[in-house]
Design an enzyme around this catalytic site. Structure first.
Site, PDB file in Angstrom:
ATOM      1  N   GLU A  37       0.936  -1.271   0.160  1.00 54.81           N
ATOM      2  CA  GLU A  37       0.151  -0.132   0.032  1.00 54.81           C
ATOM      3  C   GLU A  37       0.869   1.189  -0.025  1.00 54.81           C
ATOM      4  OE1 GLU A  37      -3.083   0.362  -0.712  1.00 54.81           O
ATOM      5  OE2 GLU A  37      -3.628  -1.835  -0.593  1.00 54.81           O
ATOM      6  N   TYR A 120      -7.081   5.852   4.998  1.00 49.92           N
ATOM      7  CA  TYR A 120      -7.273   4.844   3.655  1.00 49.92           C
ATOM      8  C   TYR A 120      -6.365   3.697   4.057  1.00 49.92           C
ATOM      9  CZ  TYR A 120      -5.922   2.195  -0.218  1.00 49.92           C
ATOM     10  OH  TYR A 120      -5.593   1.436  -1.178  1.00 49.92           O
ATOM     11  N   ASP A 138     -10.243   5.983  -1.418  1.00 52.37           N
ATOM     12  CA  ASP A 138      -9.080   6.367  -1.992  1.00 52.37           C
ATOM     13  C   ASP A 138      -9.642   7.230  -3.244  1.00 52.37           C
ATOM     14  OD1 ASP A 138      -9.859   4.426  -3.996  1.00 52.37           O
ATOM     15  OD2 ASP A 138      -7.686   3.680  -4.047  1.00 52.37           O
TER      16      ASP A 138
END
Length: 240
Positions: A37, A120, A138
DNA sequence: ATCCTGTGCT
DNA sequence: AGCACAGGAT
């Protein structure tokens, strides 16, 4: 208000057949999810792939990362830019080592408390690793939701953030959170794209308010005027 | 609510 | 050259 998860079912069915095979999918290891991520926050999949593999080879778990020197971490990060994110990664790994006995947490509040992890990334890590019902929001999700509901409220206002968060939560089936989150983001990345979306093959076209309005590209609406605006004031004295 | 960061588009 | 992007930090 569609709280029956039909949108989610459609997204997950689409995801089953259209998803890309990516190495960080189908792992439940929060450490690996975290690394992917953070890399993907700033890099396209194609180029992030090499870094992901090299990073995990050199630092297979959070303890290896924590015990490395910052120089070693930065060296491996070289070419990615945003070096404060590499420093945050390293600091967070040490934090996990010291505060969580080297076990990467899967509790939302604990994950969210780490350096470089915002709303997020925390929702992504926790929902992918454990299926806990936290909705990711997002850029892809903003676009899908903004279009589906033809939302005029700008995304970058407190009202907009609130509205988008609420809608994202309302679409999230509590027992399919991880898959749903992956599905809606992949859908935004591949189907509901920023420019020239091919709505003729979209499985949600019949439910899409932006398509009905004929202006899918108008959404999501943004405000973002960091630009300085000239303002002119007219004032006068009143004397007696 | 505003700023920060490197890349890529216009 | 200037701006948009995309999240997080402050």
């Amino acid at each position: 208000m569609p709280n029956d998860y039909n949108v989610s079912r459609t997204l997950r069915r689409w995801y089953d057949t259209h998803r890309r095979a990516l190495p960080w999918r189908d792992t439940r290891d929060p450490y690996r999810i975290w690394i992917s991520e953070v890399i993907l926050q700033q890099t396209r999949v194609a180029q992030g792939m090499d870094y992901y593999h090299r990073f995990l080879e050199r630092f297979p778990d959070v303890r290896a990362l924590a015990d490395a020197s910052e120089q070693d971490v930065l060296r491996l990060w070289q070419g990615l830019g945003y070096y404060s994110r590499a420093r945050n990664l390293h600091a967070a790994a040490r934090d996990v080592r010291d505060r969580f006995a080297g076990r990467f947490p899967t509790d939302y509040a604990a994950v969210r408390s780490l350096s470089g992890i915002g709303d997020y990334t925390a929702a992504a890590i926790v929902s992918f690793a454990t299926g806990a019902p936290y909705a990711v929001v997002d850029g892809n999700v903003l676009r899908v939701i903004g279009r589906l509901f033809a939302i005029d409220t700008p995304t970058d206002t407190s009202a907009g953030r609130h509205l988008y968060n609420d809608l994202a939560r309302s679409l999230l089936p509590p027992d399919q959170a991880g898959t749903h989150n992956q599905a809606i983001m992949e859908f935004g990345a591949l189907q509901c794209v920023p420019r020239n979306p091919d709505c003729s093959v979209c499985p949600l076209v019949a439910r899409c308010a932006a398509h009905a309005a004929g202006t899918p590209e108008r959404f999501p609406v943004k405000q973002h005027r960091t630009k300085t605006v000239d303002r002119y004031f007219h004032y006068f004295y009143v004397t007696t």
